[in-house]
Structure formats: structure tokens, C-alpha cells
Write an enzyme that holds these catalytic residues in place. Structure first.
Site, PDB file in Angstrom:
ATOM      1  N   GLY A 164       0.808  -1.210   0.000  1.00  0.00           N
ATOM      2  CA  GLY A 164       0.000   0.000   0.000  1.00  0.00           C
ATOM      3  C   GLY A 164       0.841   1.259   0.000  1.00  0.00           C
ATOM      4  O   GLY A 164       1.710   1.431   0.864  1.00  0.00           O
ATOM      5  N   GLY A 168      -0.393   4.470   0.234  1.00  0.00           N
ATOM      6  CA  GLY A 168      -1.197   5.603   0.676  1.00  0.00           C
ATOM      7  C   GLY A 168      -0.440   6.438   1.705  1.00  0.00           C
ATOM      8  O   GLY A 168       0.785   6.394   1.799  1.00  0.00           O
ATOM      9  N   PHE A 169      -1.177   7.194   2.511  1.00  0.00           N
ATOM     10  CA  PHE A 169      -0.542   8.050   3.514  1.00  0.00           C
ATOM     11  C   PHE A 169       0.316   7.243   4.478  1.00  0.00           C
ATOM     12  O   PHE A 169       1.439   7.640   4.809  1.00  0.00           O
ATOM     13  CB  PHE A 169      -1.611   8.828   4.296  1.00  0.00           C
ATOM     14  CG  PHE A 169      -2.256   9.933   3.509  1.00  0.00           C
ATOM     15  CD1 PHE A 169      -1.541  11.073   3.176  1.00  0.00           C
ATOM     16  CD2 PHE A 169      -3.567   9.835   3.094  1.00  0.00           C
ATOM     17  CE1 PHE A 169      -2.124  12.105   2.456  1.00  0.00           C
ATOM     18  CE2 PHE A 169      -4.164  10.854   2.367  1.00  0.00           C
ATOM     19  CZ  PHE A 169      -3.444  11.992   2.047  1.00  0.00           C
ATOM     20  N   VAL A 186      -1.871  -7.271  -4.626  1.00  0.00           N
ATOM     21  CA  VAL A 186      -1.674  -8.350  -3.658  1.00  0.00           C
ATOM     22  C   VAL A 186      -3.027  -8.945  -3.293  1.00  0.00           C
ATOM     23  O   VAL A 186      -3.948  -8.232  -2.893  1.00  0.00           O
ATOM     24  CB  VAL A 186      -0.944  -7.851  -2.400  1.00  0.00           C
ATOM     25  CG1 VAL A 186      -0.781  -8.976  -1.391  1.00  0.00           C
ATOM     26  CG2 VAL A 186       0.412  -7.279  -2.774  1.00  0.00           C
ATOM     27  N   GLU A 211     -18.178  18.509   1.588  1.00  0.00           N
ATOM     28  CA  GLU A 211     -17.319  19.262   0.675  1.00  0.00           C
ATOM     29  C   GLU A 211     -17.780  19.126  -0.770  1.00  0.00           C
ATOM     30  O   GLU A 211     -17.732  20.092  -1.535  1.00  0.00           O
ATOM     31  CB  GLU A 211     -15.868  18.805   0.853  1.00  0.00           C
ATOM     32  CG  GLU A 211     -15.295  19.223   2.204  1.00  0.00           C
ATOM     33  CD  GLU A 211     -13.876  18.743   2.457  1.00  0.00           C
ATOM     34  OE1 GLU A 211     -13.212  19.309   3.333  1.00  0.00           O
ATOM     35  OE2 GLU A 211     -13.442  17.799   1.770  1.00  0.00           O
ATOM     36  N   ASP A 257      -5.812   3.199   7.821  1.00  0.00           N
ATOM     37  CA  ASP A 257      -7.245   2.891   7.872  1.00  0.00           C
ATOM     38  C   ASP A 257      -7.534   1.415   8.124  1.00  0.00           C
ATOM     39  O   ASP A 257      -8.557   1.073   8.716  1.00  0.00           O
ATOM     40  CB  ASP A 257      -7.919   3.307   6.556  1.00  0.00           C
ATOM     41  CG  ASP A 257      -8.035   4.813   6.420  1.00  0.00           C
ATOM     42  OD1 ASP A 257      -7.638   5.528   7.355  1.00  0.00           O
ATOM     43  OD2 ASP A 257      -8.521   5.281   5.372  1.00  0.00           O
ATOM     44  N   ALA A 295      -6.117  10.843   7.389  1.00  0.00           N
ATOM     45  CA  ALA A 295      -4.711  10.876   6.999  1.00  0.00           C
ATOM     46  C   ALA A 295      -3.772  11.006   8.190  1.00  0.00           C
ATOM     47  O   ALA A 295      -2.722  10.365   8.235  1.00  0.00           O
ATOM     48  CB  ALA A 295      -4.473  12.025   6.014  1.00  0.00           C
ATOM     49  N   GLN A 296      -4.130  11.834   9.164  1.00  0.00           N
ATOM     50  CA  GLN A 296      -3.204  12.103  10.266  1.00  0.00           C
ATOM     51  C   GLN A 296      -2.829  10.851  11.071  1.00  0.00           C
ATOM     52  O   GLN A 296      -1.640  10.604  11.304  1.00  0.00           O
ATOM     53  CB  GLN A 296      -3.781  13.179  11.191  1.00  0.00           C
ATOM     54  CG  GLN A 296      -3.381  14.591  10.818  1.00  0.00           C
ATOM     55  CD  GLN A 296      -1.873  14.787  10.791  1.00  0.00           C
ATOM     56  OE1 GLN A 296      -1.144  14.300  11.658  1.00  0.00           O
ATOM     57  NE2 GLN A 296      -1.394  15.507   9.796  1.00  0.00           N
TER      58      GLN A 296
END
Length: 434
Positions: A15, A17-18, A83, A174, A305, A322-323
Site C-alpha cells: 500500500g 497511501g498516507f 496483492v 465538501e 485505515d 490521513a493524520q
């Protein structure tokens, strides 16, 4: 996968990602062979995908090549791979391009859209979790207005100009704000022969307030901002089905809409192979201890996540944002080095830096640990934080210039149908079950 043998331990990260990128960057040039696997060759900045979907940004401004992130790292390899399984007994990962043995494994596969078992919604509604999905939504929005010009059927035109957003979290809020801005300033100029005033934006939330993970003040302010922009906010309403034409709910409300975007929830993007005792049922997430070790395994970790680390403050695990993912990635990098050097690992402690959401031009809500504020200043804070979080100077510059241009001209240049989107023909549920 043509990964050379090495005297150093091999760490495989699944992965980009973040969480995965934060971990990889912190492990630069350590006494460790690192292999990063992802089914995309880019890192995707998900918080700004709604702007791609509404023509505010082009997709390449929120994506960054993974190979460029790691190009100066020693003994570091990236492979484009999907994967499918982890063989924990033989300590190897199984992907569409082959198999690879590991000494340490980090699962950072992130999350995917959760339709909560509603197969009809999954087939007919639009998701917005990937860049291709955002481009599909952008194309569908514009195609609907093009089609609305051609029909003389009032009901069909209403359906084409009716947008239903299911889920009042940050993404739904948003996106609703961005659509409202388009309705106010852009679409009337693009389609002067359509009565854009009849365009509807409906935001449906199953609980009693939107942004329910933020403060009550933020929820109230965000709802007021949306209503002022002309968005219909429906609370305590749960969508039960959508057949491609009619949205039905658990109340008397129903909506005839050609576009339904599902932003109501996410679940872990799970990989097969882990013991059932290591998983959180229905959420498809992985249980980890305070060191991000997967429960039941010494050399397998999960971050971001996909991971659930429970504590007194976070009974359901950390928020899927994200944090926490970035903090877990950086912390785990230190712990892996400590583990290799036979030192005691340190438990992860999440530092909540707050949450925020923007609701269109000059409107945002921000919850910091000790302060809450909204309006223009919150909007500037939101922009600064998101610009700072983007990877790459070029992306930061491009996004900033786009925002300045959009603000000054009240325009969105990227409203392009690059690749037309057509909904697939959906077979009946009966034939599918047979």
C-alpha cells in the site's frame, strides 16, 4: 518479482497511501531491504478528490509517482502489483505478478467504500474513493447537463439536474459545497439555455447532524453554510435503495435522480490470509496492539485505515483519516529499526491535530484540540494545511495557482469530459442470484 537477495532483513509494505508512504520515507537508507507494493504507481491525495470530481483540479495535481518518492533510496524496490493473499505460514505475499518472501510485513492497504451490504446501491450509485471514480463523476455530471439540453421531458430533465449525496461526513459536505458553487457561478454561464435554478443538491445524513465526528458547533455552522448555498440537508433519513432512477428512503421522502454519490462510509481494504481472530468483523479491519503488530503475529504489522488499535480514548480505533495513518507510519518505522536492533518497541500515541472541512468559497469549519472556529479564517487554514500535506513542490504550486485562479475568476477550468462515462447495463437481481 525479481527482487535481489540481500543480507539485510526484507520488509514488504503493501500500500502506497498516507501510511505506507510515511513509513517508506522514514526508512530511507536504513540497514533494511524495503519492497513497496501497490496496484497504482502513484500516491493519491484523497482529501482533494472532490475537487477533481467537480472540475476544480486535474487529477495529476493530486497524484504523485511512487517511484519518484523512493528513487534515491538505497536497497528500496517498488513493484506495481495487486496483492491478493498473505501466506503467513511460509511468510510470503501472493500477488498477480508473483510471490515474494518477507521477514517483516506491513499491511497499509487503506480503505474502500462501504455500501453496508446494499448491493443495489453498490451497482447504481457512484463511489468516490479513487481518481478514476472521481473522473467518472466529473464526466457524469457534465454529460447529464448535456443530456438535459436535449430532452423535452420535464421529469427527465429534473432527474438529470438532481444530485443526491448520501453521507454527511467531510467528503459529502465538501462535495455538496463544490456543486453548489458550480450551480451559483459556473453552470449558468456554460448552459444559458438551461434553467440552472432548478438544479437540486440533496445531502442525506442518517444521523441527527452532519459532520458528526466533529464538534456540534462545526456541524451547525457547516449546515448553515450549505443551506445558504442552496443545498437541501436531510437529517435522520436513511437511504434504502436506488434502482438507477428513484432513491427511496426509510421515510416518505424519495428522489428522482440520475446521479447518486455514495459517501456514507468506508471499510478496510482487506487482504486474504490472516486469521479470523485478527480481524474486526463487518468493518474488514485488522486488530493491532499498541505497537501496530497484528494480533497473533510477531512479524506482521498494520497501519492506517486498515488497522484498529483500541484504547480508552479510541474504543473503535483511531479515525480513518490521513493524520493517524501518517503518524502510525512514522512511528512504526522507528519501532521496526528498534526491533531489528533487538531493542524494546515503544507504544503508539496518537496526537490529535484536529479536523476540518470546507464548504465552498470563504467557508470552512475547523476543530483544533483547544480551539474551534469557522468562516474565512478557517477556510485559509484549511487551504494551508492541504497545500502543505501535498507531496511534491510542483503539485503544491499547481494546486495553489488553480485555487488562486478559481477564486479570482470564480471559475473551474477542468470541467472536461475527457473520457465519457456510461453506466453499465445492470442485470436483474434475480438472474444474478441464479
Amino acid at each position: 518479482m525479481n527482487i535481489p537477495q540481500c543480507s539485510f532483513p526484507r520488509l514488504v509494505i503493501i500500500g502506497g497511501g498516507f501510511a505506507g508512504i510515511s513509513l517508506a520515507k522514514k526508512l530511507k537508507n536504513k540497514n533494511l531491504q524495503v519492497v513497496l507494493l501497490d496496484k497504482h504507481n502513484y500516491h493519491n491525495f484523497q482529501p482533494l478528490m472532490y475537487q477533481v470530481a467537480t472540475g476544480g483540479l486535474e487529477p495529476d495535481s493530486i497524484a504523485y509517482p511512487i517511484r519518484k518518492v523512493v528513487q534515491n533510496f538505497e536497497d528500496f524496490y517498488f513493484r506495481l502489483a495487486d496483492v491478493t493473499e498473505v501466506d503467513t505460514k511460509n511468510k510470503k505475499v501472493i500477488a498477480d505478478i508473483g510471490e515474494l518472501k518477507y521477514d517483516y510485513l506491513v499491511i497499509a492497504t487503506g480503505s474502500k467504500t462501504n455500501f453496508f451490504g446494499n448491493k443495489e446501491m453498490e451497482r447504481n450509485a457512484m463511489a468516490m474513493k479513487t481518481i478514476p471514480q472521481s473522473l467518472n463523476i466529473r464526466s457524469l455530471i457534465l454529460e447529464n447537463f448535456e443530456q438535459a439540453l436535449l430532452t423535452n421531458d420535464i421529469n427527465e430533465r429534473h432527474s438529470l439536474m438532481n444530485f443526491v449525496l448520501v453521507g454527511g461526513g467531510p467528503t459529502g459536505v465538501e462535495l455538496a459545497g463544490a456543486l453548489a458553487e458550480m450551480k451559483k457561478a459556473i453552470l449558468p454561464k456554460d448552459y444559458p439555455d438551461l434553467d440552472i435554478r432548478k438544479m437540486e443538491i440533496n445531502l442525506i445524513q442518517s444521523s441527527d447532524r452532519i459532520l458528526n465526528t466533529m464538534s456540534e458547533n462545526a456541524s451547525e455552522k457547516a449546515e448553515k453554510f450549505l443551506i445558504d448555498l442552496g443545498v437541501e440537508v436531510w437529517k435522520n433519513v436513511r437511504v434504502t435503495s436506488y434502482d438507477g432512477k428513484i432513491v427511496t428512503t426509510n421515510s416518505d421522502l424519495s428522489f428522482e435522480a440520475a446521479t447518486v454519490v455514495w459517501t456514507a462510509g468506508v471499510q478496510g481494504a482487506l487482504i486474504n490470509g490472516l486469521d479470523a481472530n485478527s480481524l474486526v468483523e463487518r468493518a474488514d479491519r485488522i486488530k493491532v496492539n499498541a505497537y501496530n503488530q497484528v494480533i497473533g503475529y510477531d512479524t506482521i504489522f498494520a497501519i492506517g485505515d486498515i488497522a484498529v488499535m483500541t484504547s480508552e480514548d479510541y474504543l473503535q480505533g483511531h479515525p480513518m483519516m490521513a493524520q493517524p495513518a501518517m503518524q502510525q507510519g512514522r512511528h512504526l518505522a522507528d519501532n521496526i529499526i528498534r526491533l531489528i536492533n533487538k531493542k524494546e518497541m515503544k507504544p503508539f500515541v496518537y496526537k490529535d491535530k484536529g479536523s476540518m472541512a470546507t464548504i465552498g468559497r470563504n467557508k470552512a469549519v475547523v476543530d483544533l484540540p483547544k480551539f474551534q472556529f469557522s468562516g474565512v479564517f478557517a477556510w485559509f487554514v484549511w487551504m494551508f494545511v492541504h497545500l502543505f500535506s501535498l507531496i511534491g513542490f510542483k503539485n503544491k504550486a499547481v494546486v495553489f495557482l488553480n485555487w488562486v485562479y478559481n477564486y479570482v475568476r470564480f471559475d473551474r477550468e477542468a470541467r472536461l469530459i475527457i473520457r465519457p462515462y456510461k453506466k453499465k447495463q445492470i442485470e436483474s437481481f434475480v438472474s444474478d442470484e441464479v
